[in-house]
Structure formats: C-alpha cells, structure tokens
Design an enzyme around this catalytic site. Structure first.
Site, PDB file in Angstrom:
ATOM      1  N   HIS A 113     -14.460   8.093 -64.756  1.00 14.09           N
ATOM      2  CA  HIS A 113     -15.695   7.728 -65.433  1.00 14.09           C
ATOM      3  C   HIS A 113     -16.022   8.607 -66.644  1.00 14.09           C
ATOM      4  CE1 HIS A 113     -19.297   5.051 -64.194  1.00 14.09           C
ATOM      5  NE2 HIS A 113     -19.081   4.991 -65.480  1.00 14.09           N
ATOM      6  N   ASP A 135     -23.204   2.296 -60.274  1.00 20.81           N
ATOM      7  CA  ASP A 135     -22.347   3.355 -59.724  1.00 20.81           C
ATOM      8  C   ASP A 135     -23.033   3.900 -58.472  1.00 20.81           C
ATOM      9  OD1 ASP A 135     -20.832   5.739 -59.351  1.00 20.81           O
ATOM     10  OD2 ASP A 135     -20.601   6.038 -61.507  1.00 20.81           O
ATOM     11  N   HIS A 137     -22.833   6.943 -57.807  1.00 19.59           N
ATOM     12  CA  HIS A 137     -23.242   8.273 -58.281  1.00 19.59           C
ATOM     13  C   HIS A 137     -23.849   8.137 -59.670  1.00 19.59           C
ATOM     14  CE1 HIS A 137     -19.412   8.405 -56.003  1.00 19.59           C
ATOM     15  NE2 HIS A 137     -19.990   9.391 -55.335  1.00 19.59           N
ATOM     16  N   ASP A 139     -23.667  10.299 -62.061  1.00 18.47           N
ATOM     17  CA  ASP A 139     -22.838  10.991 -63.063  1.00 18.47           C
ATOM     18  C   ASP A 139     -23.710  11.721 -64.079  1.00 18.47           C
ATOM     19  OD1 ASP A 139     -20.777   9.867 -61.662  1.00 18.47           O
ATOM     20  OD2 ASP A 139     -20.249   8.380 -63.171  1.00 18.47           O
ATOM     21  N   HIS A 152     -15.915  13.744 -64.705  1.00 16.92           N
ATOM     22  CA  HIS A 152     -16.364  12.361 -64.445  1.00 16.92           C
ATOM     23  C   HIS A 152     -17.753  12.305 -63.783  1.00 16.92           C
ATOM     24  CE1 HIS A 152     -14.706  11.516 -60.055  1.00 16.92           C
ATOM     25  NE2 HIS A 152     -15.263  12.707 -60.151  1.00 16.92           N
ATOM     26  N   ASP A 242     -18.794   1.355 -62.319  1.00 11.05           N
ATOM     27  CA  ASP A 242     -17.878   2.125 -61.474  1.00 11.05           C
ATOM     28  C   ASP A 242     -17.617   1.298 -60.217  1.00 11.05           C
ATOM     29  OD1 ASP A 242     -16.843   3.991 -59.530  1.00 11.05           O
ATOM     30  OD2 ASP A 242     -17.684   5.639 -60.716  1.00 11.05           O
ATOM     31  N   ASP A 244     -16.880   2.068 -57.413  1.00  3.51           N
ATOM     32  CA  ASP A 244     -17.415   2.602 -56.158  1.00  3.51           C
ATOM     33  C   ASP A 244     -18.870   2.193 -55.923  1.00  3.51           C
ATOM     34  OD1 ASP A 244     -19.153   4.539 -57.307  1.00  3.51           O
ATOM     35  OD2 ASP A 244     -17.631   6.111 -57.197  1.00  3.51           O
ATOM     36  N   GLU A 287     -12.641   3.773 -62.545  1.00  5.21           N
ATOM     37  CA  GLU A 287     -12.351   4.384 -61.237  1.00  5.21           C
ATOM     38  C   GLU A 287     -11.543   3.483 -60.314  1.00  5.21           C
ATOM     39  OE1 GLU A 287     -12.880   7.588 -60.504  1.00  5.21           O
ATOM     40  OE2 GLU A 287     -14.374   8.233 -61.988  1.00  5.21           O
TER      41      GLU A 287
HETATM   42 MN   LIG Z   1     -18.909   7.109 -61.768  1.00  3.48          MN
END
Ligand SMILES: [Mn+2]
Length: 315
Positions: A113, A135, A137, A139, A152, A242, A244, A287
C-alpha cells in the site's frame, strides 16, 4: 428514497474511458513478501480483457522497475527501505501525472500500500483530490508512531502532510504538499487501528467509518457519506482499495488478514456506487499476495472490483 429511485443509474453502455494500467511490483513497504507478484496475478485473472469487455480502451504501461530487497539497504528501522521506496514512488507519481495529463484514468496495481503515496501525489498534481481509502487499516502511522517500521502503514498520513519530510514532499518539483486535505480523506471498513494511529487520525480530522459503523447503519449510507465527504470541495475522488478490507474468507491472498471484513456484495456495492457518482478519477488495488492466496481467488476478486468501479453493471 424508494426502490425505483435507487435503481441502477449508470448509463448503458458505459461512456468509454481510456484506462492506463500501471503495475507496481513493490513489496519493500510491507513486512511480508509476495505482493510484488500482485500485478501478474491480477493481469492473469483477465483484467485487460474484462476492461475492454465493458467498452473502455486499455493502455497497459507494464510494470514499474522496483528493486528487490536483496539489492538495497534496509536503512532506518522506523522507515524500512525508505530510499528505494521514495525513488520508485517518484517514478510512479510521474507516470500517474502523465496518464492524467493525457486524459487517462490510472488503474494502479500493487504491490504493497505504500504505492498509494506515489499514485495520489501524481494524480493530485495541479488539482485538489479527495481519497476514499477502503482498508482494514487506516495506514495513518508516521515514523514516530509506527509499530513495525513498514512504510505501507504510512501513506495516508504522508499524503496529509504527517511524518517524514521525504515521504510528505514526494511527487516531484511540481508537487504541492500536503497532497490531500484530511477533511477529504475517508477510511472505510477499518477494524485494526493502532493506538497512536488513532490519535494521528483524530488530530488530523480525517474521517473513519469502522466495521462497527457499517454494522450499525448499513453499508449504503456509509458509502453515500464517504462519497459526499471526499467529493466536498474537491476536483475528484481517488480510490485506494486494499484487498484486506474484504473478509479473508473471500480474499485469503493478503499479508495482513483481519477477520470481520466486507462481504462480497458490500465490496461490489462500494465499487458500483463509486462508478455511479461519476467523480472517481483513479484507483489503486493493492496488497494482492499470490503466495498466500488460494487458486488466485484474490487476483480474480481484484478484477471483479476493478470492473465494477469502471462501470460494469449487473443489469
Ligand atoms: Mn493498506
């Protein structure tokens, strides 16, 4: 709004776009290797054919050169691989800015990322963009708050002007940092936020719609609000996706899986609503890690999502 008013609104066939596909086989910003193979996995799953199938033109610019970790120095532990990452992202920013200048829609394939710092710095050159960051997260760490030193986890903070100067000012001599006003940054589907990162987000005034908010209010109102906030006073929205964000049962090929993610339909709805809003100017899909994947499920999901945001309709 009644069911009639909520009917799918995209014109059919879609208005043809020129799509610049840019692969960034970057894994230096991540703690685990394998995401450098993401662009291959996504192309192998039929990305370009799919984009042509909905009526757009594809300009595949290939992959940007990224050094492997064996040939570079790791450098500072709180900013692992900073120098090679900055060098790569400068090229990415130039490529993204050139694509936008040529009237093309950048579709950037990661890679980890960290690359969003380069793509958005390029796409935001000379204009004001909002970012929807989907995402698990946010980030939004800096070199001072990072638990891992992995870059990332920092691109959103850097785009908003927080963190190491070399990341914050990335983007070339025409770039104006910070690239993004935190008031136009919206994190969607977050469910794993570090303690100090939470403070960074609150102080900056960025918007976070966690999985709890999505559970309580439903996904469509959250996306409506995310689009409104990112579009407010800006010249367009850049989408940073992302894999995830999606539940790991659907996208096992990610470096940092977190349970309790978006469903298949929620994820597609996000992309369909973004296509409908007609404000999206570019998108990163990052990712995707084929080494951790099962029969390229995550590569295939990346293609489904890319086509949804480019206007593919169910009906
Ligand atoms: Mn990310």
């Amino acid at each position: 709004m009644g069911v009639e008013a909520r009917r799918e609104r995209r014109p059919h066939p879609v208005e043809p776009l020129e799509i610049a596909v840019i692969g960034v086989p970057m894994d230096l910003g991540s703690g685990r290797r394998g995401v450098d193979m993401g662009p291959s996995a996504i192309r192998y799953a039929g990305l370009n054919e799919g984009i042509r199938g909905i009526g757009h033109r594809v300009h595949d610019l290939g992959d940007i050169d990224v050094p492997i970790s064996e040939e570079v120095e790791e450098g500072e532990p709180r900013l692992r691989y900073l120098d090679p990452i900055v060098a790569t992202l400068q090229s990415l920013a130039e490529m993204t800015a050139a694509s936008v200048g040529a009237g093309r829609f950048p579709l950037v394939l990661g890679g980890d990322h960290s690359i969003t710092l380069g793509s958005v710095a390029g796409a935001a050159r000379g204009r004001k963009l909002g970012v929807i960051h989907i995402d698990s997260h946010p980030d939004f760490n800096t070199d001072e708050t990072t638990p891992s030193g992995n870059i990332h986890g920092m691109p959103m903070a850097a785009l908003c002007g927080l963190g190491d100067e070399r990341l914050v000012t990335l983007g070339g001599r025409f770039a104006r940092a910070p690239h993004v006003d935190p008031a136009n940054l919206v994190v969607v589907a977050a469910r794993d936020i570090d303690q100090a990162e939470r403070l960074n987000l609150r102080r900056a005034g960025a918007h976070v719609f966690s999985m709890e908010t999505i559970d309580r209010t439903g996904f469509e109102p959250v996306m409506d609000e995310a689009i409104r906030l990112a579009a407010d006073g800006t010249d367009g929205i850049y989408v940073s996706f992302d894999l995830d964000a999606v539940d790991p049962s659907l996208a096992p090929g990610v470096g940092t899986p977190v349970k309790g993610g978006l469903t298949y339909r929620e994820t597609n709805l996000a992309m369909e609503m973004l296509a409908d809003c007609s404000r999206v100017v570019g998108c990163d899909i990052v990712e995707c890690n084929p080494i951790l994947d099962v029969r390229n499920q995550s590569g295939e999901l990346s293609v489904v999502l890319a086509l949804s945001i480019l206007g593919k309709r169910i009906w």
